[in-house]
Write an enzyme that holds these catalytic residues in place. Sequence first.
Site, mmCIF file in Angstrom:
data_model
loop_
_atom_site.group_PDB
_atom_site.id
_atom_site.type_symbol
_atom_site.label_atom_id
_atom_site.label_comp_id
_atom_site.label_asym_id
_atom_site.label_seq_id
_atom_site.Cartn_x
_atom_site.Cartn_y
_atom_site.Cartn_z
ATOM 1 C CD GLU A 128 10.122 -7.687 1.844
ATOM 2 O OE1 GLU A 128 10.335 -6.443 2.729
ATOM 3 O OE2 GLU A 128 9.649 -7.457 0.743
ATOM 4 C CG PHE B 248 -2.858 -10.349 3.856
ATOM 5 C CD1 PHE B 248 -3.834 -10.097 3.484
ATOM 6 C CD2 PHE B 248 -2.537 -9.272 5.107
ATOM 7 C CE1 PHE B 248 -4.769 -8.927 3.455
ATOM 8 C CE2 PHE B 248 -3.105 -8.012 4.940
ATOM 9 C CZ PHE B 248 -4.289 -7.838 4.115
ATOM 10 N N GLY B 249 -0.598 -9.736 1.689
ATOM 11 C CA GLY B 249 0.195 -8.397 1.379
ATOM 12 C C GLY B 249 -0.429 -7.321 1.617
ATOM 13 C CE1 TYR B 250 2.119 -6.758 6.002
ATOM 14 C CE2 TYR B 250 2.413 -4.325 6.025
ATOM 15 C CZ TYR B 250 3.024 -5.463 6.254
ATOM 16 O OH TYR B 250 4.083 -5.752 6.825
ATOM 17 N N GLY B 251 1.433 -4.357 1.646
ATOM 18 C CA GLY B 251 2.300 -3.031 1.232
ATOM 19 C C GLY B 251 2.558 -3.161 -0.331
ATOM 20 C CB SER B 252 5.755 -3.355 -2.270
ATOM 21 O OG SER B 252 6.204 -4.362 -1.512
#
Length: 196
Positions: free
Chosen positions: A99, A24-28
Amino acid sequence: MVLDTTQLNRRMTHFDDHEAIWLFGYGSLIWKAGFPYLERRPAHIHDWVRRFWQGSHDHRGTPQAPGRVATLLPRPGAVCHGMAYRISPETLRPLDVREKNGYLREITTLHFADGATAQGLTYIATADNAAFLGEAEPAAMARQIAEAHGPSGPNSDYLLNLADALDALGVEDSHVADLARRVRAHASTGAEPQPR
Ligand code: BEZ
């Protein structure tokens, strides 16, 4: 917590024997994956909110002038919208390195628009990591983002690309929208926008 989280994440072997994993990605990750994936779908997770509270001295800032990037904070009842990628487990290895500035893998349940759910992973920078900045006045956060620049480019690109991508998904996120409005005003006038 240690400054480089790569090894901590490598110890998390939960999905290693799976053929594919949902990330799940919420930023870039919403607007730029930068890795191979099998499938990409909008998704949301429960009980987390997105905040620009994580410092970035390796991508969107420098050790002398860190930028601000997104992390997730626990908030019972909240919903965070983003983008899910189905990837092979080996794809996580370079992500752990990319990251490494404080982000740890977190297992979470992803919810899709058709009502389906899946267990997956996201990366979260928690308040005990060395690069965590926490909350500040919105004007101060916006100024910091408007001025920071790192090896991956201007901090403002990260924020404004995210704001545009959320708009395109039809997602309202008042924290991101407010920061984007302030940073755009800063870019055009060098000053804070007037209160509405
Ligand atoms: C993201 O875009 O969701 C993200 C990816 C890795 C670390 C932090 C956030």
